[in-house]
Design a protein around this motif. Structure first.
Motif, PDB file in Angstrom:
ATOM      1  N   ALA A  19       0.588  -1.211   0.075  1.00 31.16           N
ATOM      2  CA  ALA A  19       0.076   0.123   0.126  1.00 31.16           C
ATOM      3  C   ALA A  19       0.985   1.266   0.050  1.00 31.16           C
ATOM      4  O   ALA A  19       0.586   2.173  -0.892  1.00 31.16           O
ATOM      5  CB  ALA A  19      -0.467   0.490   1.119  1.00 31.16           C
ATOM      6  N   VAL A  20       1.602   1.279   0.700  1.00 30.77           N
ATOM      7  CA  VAL A  20       2.883   2.429   0.879  1.00 30.77           C
ATOM      8  C   VAL A  20       3.250   2.566  -0.384  1.00 30.77           C
ATOM      9  O   VAL A  20       3.549   3.526  -1.249  1.00 30.77           O
ATOM     10  CB  VAL A  20       3.994   2.298   1.494  1.00 30.77           C
ATOM     11  CG1 VAL A  20       5.516   3.203   1.232  1.00 30.77           C
ATOM     12  CG2 VAL A  20       3.202   2.359   3.050  1.00 30.77           C
ATOM     13  N   SER A 212      -5.462  -3.096   2.569  1.00 26.17           N
ATOM     14  CA  SER A 212      -5.261  -2.097   2.518  1.00 26.17           C
ATOM     15  C   SER A 212      -4.692  -1.357   1.119  1.00 26.17           C
ATOM     16  O   SER A 212      -4.249  -0.290   0.621  1.00 26.17           O
ATOM     17  CB  SER A 212      -4.107  -1.318   3.608  1.00 26.17           C
ATOM     18  OG  SER A 212      -2.774  -2.564   3.267  1.00 26.17           O
ATOM     19  N   ALA A 213      -3.958  -2.116   0.146  1.00 21.96           N
ATOM     20  CA  ALA A 213      -3.761  -1.796  -0.967  1.00 21.96           C
ATOM     21  C   ALA A 213      -4.716  -1.586  -1.655  1.00 21.96           C
ATOM     22  O   ALA A 213      -4.731  -1.012  -2.817  1.00 21.96           O
ATOM     23  CB  ALA A 213      -2.357  -2.774  -1.603  1.00 21.96           C
ATOM     24  N   GLN A 214      -6.427  -2.687  -1.842  1.00 24.36           N
ATOM     25  CA  GLN A 214      -6.973  -2.557  -2.864  1.00 24.36           C
ATOM     26  C   GLN A 214      -7.428  -0.775  -1.984  1.00 24.36           C
ATOM     27  O   GLN A 214      -8.032  -0.336  -3.225  1.00 24.36           O
ATOM     28  CB  GLN A 214      -7.857  -3.995  -2.305  1.00 24.36           C
ATOM     29  CG  GLN A 214      -7.066  -5.057  -2.775  1.00 24.36           C
ATOM     30  CD  GLN A 214      -8.476  -6.437  -1.970  1.00 24.36           C
ATOM     31  OE1 GLN A 214      -9.099  -6.175  -1.246  1.00 24.36           O
ATOM     32  NE2 GLN A 214      -8.184  -7.339  -3.176  1.00 24.36           N
ATOM     33  N   ILE A 215      -7.443  -1.012  -0.760  1.00 26.09           N
ATOM     34  CA  ILE A 215      -8.383   0.607   0.028  1.00 26.09           C
ATOM     35  C   ILE A 215      -7.882   1.168  -1.089  1.00 26.09           C
ATOM     36  O   ILE A 215      -8.487   2.452  -1.389  1.00 26.09           O
ATOM     37  CB  ILE A 215      -8.608   0.183   0.819  1.00 26.09           C
ATOM     38  CG1 ILE A 215      -9.440  -1.009   1.619  1.00 26.09           C
ATOM     39  CG2 ILE A 215      -9.235   1.673   1.393  1.00 26.09           C
ATOM     40  CD1 ILE A 215      -9.775  -1.353   3.045  1.00 26.09           C
ATOM     41  N   THR A 216      -6.624   1.685  -0.917  1.00 27.73           N
ATOM     42  CA  THR A 216      -6.415   3.517  -1.205  1.00 27.73           C
ATOM     43  C   THR A 216      -6.137   2.948  -2.548  1.00 27.73           C
ATOM     44  O   THR A 216      -6.195   3.739  -3.791  1.00 27.73           O
ATOM     45  CB  THR A 216      -4.484   2.619  -0.889  1.00 27.73           C
ATOM     46  OG1 THR A 216      -3.715   2.394   0.274  1.00 27.73           O
ATOM     47  CG2 THR A 216      -3.251   3.270  -2.116  1.00 27.73           C
ATOM     48  N   SER A 217      -5.718   1.203  -3.318  1.00 28.51           N
ATOM     49  CA  SER A 217      -6.171   1.766  -5.047  1.00 28.51           C
ATOM     50  C   SER A 217      -7.612   2.608  -5.177  1.00 28.51           C
ATOM     51  O   SER A 217      -7.702   2.998  -6.417  1.00 28.51           O
ATOM     52  CB  SER A 217      -6.642   0.595  -5.451  1.00 28.51           C
ATOM     53  OG  SER A 217      -7.292   0.035  -5.989  1.00 28.51           O
ATOM     54  N   TYR A 218      -8.506   1.620  -4.326  1.00 25.03           N
ATOM     55  CA  TYR A 218     -10.264   2.919  -4.941  1.00 25.03           C
ATOM     56  C   TYR A 218      -9.945   3.527  -4.750  1.00 25.03           C
ATOM     57  O   TYR A 218     -11.083   4.792  -5.936  1.00 25.03           O
ATOM     58  CB  TYR A 218     -11.114   1.704  -4.055  1.00 25.03           C
ATOM     59  CG  TYR A 218     -11.184   0.568  -3.996  1.00 25.03           C
ATOM     60  CD1 TYR A 218     -10.630  -0.776  -4.568  1.00 25.03           C
ATOM     61  CD2 TYR A 218     -11.666  -0.456  -2.920  1.00 25.03           C
ATOM     62  CE1 TYR A 218     -11.110  -2.136  -5.393  1.00 25.03           C
ATOM     63  CE2 TYR A 218     -11.831  -1.930  -2.454  1.00 25.03           C
ATOM     64  CZ  TYR A 218     -11.511  -2.462  -3.999  1.00 25.03           C
ATOM     65  OH  TYR A 218     -10.986  -4.171  -3.680  1.00 25.03           O
ATOM     66  N   ALA A 219      -8.805   4.637  -3.907  1.00 24.99           N
ATOM     67  CA  ALA A 219      -8.838   5.758  -3.213  1.00 24.99           C
ATOM     68  C   ALA A 219      -8.571   6.656  -4.245  1.00 24.99           C
ATOM     69  O   ALA A 219      -9.069   7.908  -4.453  1.00 24.99           O
ATOM     70  CB  ALA A 219      -8.657   5.959  -1.355  1.00 24.99           C
ATOM     71  N   VAL A 279      -4.425   9.211   0.184  1.00 23.46           N
ATOM     72  CA  VAL A 279      -4.263   9.291  -0.690  1.00 23.46           C
ATOM     73  C   VAL A 279      -4.642  10.966  -1.177  1.00 23.46           C
ATOM     74  O   VAL A 279      -3.504  11.152  -1.960  1.00 23.46           O
ATOM     75  CB  VAL A 279      -5.259   8.515  -1.463  1.00 23.46           C
ATOM     76  CG1 VAL A 279      -5.393   8.444  -3.151  1.00 23.46           C
ATOM     77  CG2 VAL A 279      -4.404   7.121  -1.507  1.00 23.46           C
ATOM     78  N   TRP A 280      -5.325  11.317  -0.998  1.00 30.52           N
ATOM     79  CA  TRP A 280      -5.950  12.711  -1.252  1.00 30.52           C
ATOM     80  C   TRP A 280      -4.580  13.525  -0.457  1.00 30.52           C
ATOM     81  O   TRP A 280      -4.174  14.894  -1.360  1.00 30.52           O
ATOM     82  CB  TRP A 280      -6.551  13.500  -0.838  1.00 30.52           C
ATOM     83  CG  TRP A 280      -8.357  12.705  -1.401  1.00 30.52           C
ATOM     84  CD1 TRP A 280      -8.795  12.032  -1.468  1.00 30.52           C
ATOM     85  CD2 TRP A 280      -8.827  13.637  -2.666  1.00 30.52           C
ATOM     86  NE1 TRP A 280      -9.868  11.589  -2.205  1.00 30.52           N
ATOM     87  CE2 TRP A 280      -9.944  12.273  -2.881  1.00 30.52           C
ATOM     88  CE3 TRP A 280      -8.742  14.514  -3.105  1.00 30.52           C
ATOM     89  CZ2 TRP A 280     -10.480  12.834  -4.193  1.00 30.52           C
ATOM     90  CZ3 TRP A 280      -9.709  15.005  -3.759  1.00 30.52           C
ATOM     91  CH2 TRP A 280     -10.560  14.006  -4.210  1.00 30.52           C
ATOM     92  N   ALA A 281      -4.306  13.832   0.441  1.00 28.52           N
ATOM     93  CA  ALA A 281      -3.287  14.648   1.126  1.00 28.52           C
ATOM     94  C   ALA A 281      -1.759  14.787   0.127  1.00 28.52           C
ATOM     95  O   ALA A 281      -0.607  14.937   0.128  1.00 28.52           O
ATOM     96  CB  ALA A 281      -2.385  14.390   2.838  1.00 28.52           C
ATOM     97  N   ALA A 282      -1.694  12.937  -0.725  1.00 29.31           N
ATOM     98  CA  ALA A 282      -0.392  13.250  -0.611  1.00 29.31           C
ATOM     99  C   ALA A 282      -0.737  13.778  -2.005  1.00 29.31           C
ATOM    100  O   ALA A 282       1.002  14.645  -2.711  1.00 29.31           O
ATOM    101  CB  ALA A 282       0.061  11.383  -1.301  1.00 29.31           C
ATOM    102  N   GLY A 283      -0.841  14.707  -2.580  1.00 29.43           N
ATOM    103  CA  GLY A 283      -1.285  15.630  -3.778  1.00 29.43           C
ATOM    104  C   GLY A 283      -1.069  16.715  -3.326  1.00 29.43           C
ATOM    105  O   GLY A 283      -0.481  17.856  -4.178  1.00 29.43           O
ATOM    106  N   LEU A 284      -0.838  17.259  -1.845  1.00 28.47           N
ATOM    107  CA  LEU A 284      -0.103  18.822  -1.310  1.00 28.47           C
ATOM    108  C   LEU A 284       0.987  18.188  -0.915  1.00 28.47           C
ATOM    109  O   LEU A 284       1.621  19.017   0.073  1.00 28.47           O
ATOM    110  CB  LEU A 284      -1.480  18.949  -0.220  1.00 28.47           C
ATOM    111  CG  LEU A 284      -2.303  19.940  -1.589  1.00 28.47           C
ATOM    112  CD1 LEU A 284      -3.540  20.201   0.035  1.00 28.47           C
ATOM    113  CD2 LEU A 284      -2.359  20.225  -2.415  1.00 28.47           C
TER     114      LEU A 284
END
Length: 446
Positions: A19-20, A212-219, A279-284
């Motif tokens: 997931a990381v 967690s990897a699946q959920i991260t990809s959905y997000a 996922v969203w915070a990584a964009g900032l």
């Protein structure tokens, strides 16, 4: 679907290595594409303090006031201590000042938890549980029966429910998210309204059984859709039309980057699922370890319906999330290292954020805790705006929403009678830190 494990095998795992890696790859991708309005630059070698950009504009003198807070607390603005004065007041310290932002409708326009919720229903990602009540301990018997009747015939236990096409099932899950069944019966009961929002937890709990990897990809996929959709886009979920777009606020992007450049530790505290907000915070450019959201426990590598605890609430008790006083608890615990019941109480000034920003009742406690400035984004939310307009300590800044701001509220906020929600859900007067009642307030910043 994962069967709940014994207590000793249930644990909180922020992210698997897979997931990381997924999150890192998405962060690189979003910074290289037009999906986000964020513009990230590397920090120059110069230690000069950065200035908050003048455009796009802030309301009134908010930009100037924020800059004064930055200048007062940023490490780059403090004198370098000599060997004689090291550690004394006025010199730089090794502990960076902290700024904490709510996410939904504070840093972005619209709600990323909503976006993920709509995406999983539109893409058949809810695995049918053996019992719906196993997903959320506050689900009422009426809601359990309604969900069973609408959804259980659609798929065997542990298999995906066809919510993209099964409108009856999708409508029932959607209704529960909004607090009732499709027949109007209460969906949740018996919880502490200062610590728990079962509807918010419901989004995370619907992903029980996934990695967690699946959920991260959905997000990430939900994020890409929401950012690429034109403003005003709606999606079909069951028989409902729902908001289908999200945008980063340019002013908040600039504020976060200015704080980061100037040595602040910028954190996010959100009542959306943690993997989603990461996922969203990584964009900032906000790293995953500085994001606090609804944190699920995992067993055998798959998400369970149980939640990480805070303070004196143990893991798996499922009675506290990042909501109102629960937000304070997680910030005190995860940012400042305060343990036990003390995490729910106001921290000493040296263990509080300098700046805190929010838009709703979810945020009123932690935003009030800040020692330098309380930034309120005006969405006409009574508990938050009562405190903001009363401005008892003179440190509140109010800004209209940066995209599609609301019109002026025509009636005063009912602060003196119903400006606070008690733990049992009843309403009472909003109060200042000294216990005095806040009078009704007029909406003047819009």
């Amino acid at each position: 679907m994962a069967v709940p494990a014994k207590a000793g095998r249930l644990r909180y795992r922020p992210l698997t290595r897979k997931a990381v890696a997924l999150l890192a790859s998405w962060a690189v991708a979003v910074l290289a594409t037009g999906f986000t309005t964020a513009h990230v630059t590397s920090r120059p070698r110069s230690t000069a303090c950065a200035t908050l950009p003048a455009t796009p504009a802030w309301y009134g003198d908010n930009r100037a006031r924020l800059q004064r807070i930055i200048n007062a607390y940023a490490p780059c603005a403090q004198p370098v201590p000599s060997s004689r004065s090291a550690g004394k007041a006025g010199g730089r310290t090794s502990t960076p000042p902290v700024a904490v932002f709510d996410w939904d409708n504070t840093v972005v326009k619209n709600d990323v938890g909503d976006a993920l919720f709509y995406w999983i229903l539109r893409n058949d990602k809810v695995l049918r549980p053996a019992r719906w009540s196993s997903l959320n301990r506050y689900l009422t018997p009426a809601a359990d029966r309604a969900l069973s009747g609408a959804c259980n015939v659609s798929a065997p236990v542990g298999m995906p429910l066809p919510t993209a096409g099964d409108t009856a099932c999708a409508d029932q899950i959607y209704a529960v998210y909004h607090g009732t069944t499709t027949d109007g019966a209460a969906a949740f009961s018996g919880y502490n309204h200062q610590r728990m929002s079962p509807s918010s937890a419901w989004v995370a709990q619907l992903l029980t059984g996934h990695t967690s990897a699946q959920i991260t990809s959905y997000a990430a996929r939900a994020r890409a859709q929401a950012l690429s959709a034109p403003v005003g886009t709606t999606w079909q979920v069951g028989t409902h039309r729902v908001t289908g777009w999200v945008r980063y606020y340019a002013q908040q992007r600039d504020l976060i980057h200015t704080l980061q450049h100037n040595g602040f530790a910028v954190w996010v505290a959100s009542a959306s699922p943690q993997l989603d907000v990461q996922v969203w915070a990584a964009g900032l450019g906000i790293p995953a370890h500085r994001v606090i959201g609804i944190q699920s426990l995992y067993t055998h590598g798959r998400q369970s319906a149980h939640l990480r605890g805070c303070g004196n609430v143990p893991d798996g008790a499922d009675s506290v999330i990042t909501y109102v006083s629960g937000k304070r608890c997680f910030i005190n615990q995860d940012v400042f290292g305060i343990r036990g019941a003390a995490a729910f109480r106001p921290a000493p000034p040296g263990k509080r954020p300098v700046l805190a920003a929010g838009d709703s009742s979810t945020d009123v406690v932690f935003v009030s805790d800040a020692i330098g400035a309380h930034l309120a984004i005006n969405r006409n939310n009574t508990p938050l705006m009562c405190q903001a307009y009363d401005n008892a300590d003179g440190k509140w800044l109010i800004n209209p929403m940066f995209i599609q701001p609301l019109a002026q509220r025509t009636r005063p906020y009912p602060c003196a009678t119903s400006g606070h929600t008690h733990a049992d859900g009843s309403l009472g007067p909003a109060r200042r830190a000294d216990g005095s009642v806040i009078p009704d307030q007029t909406d003047t910043v819009f």
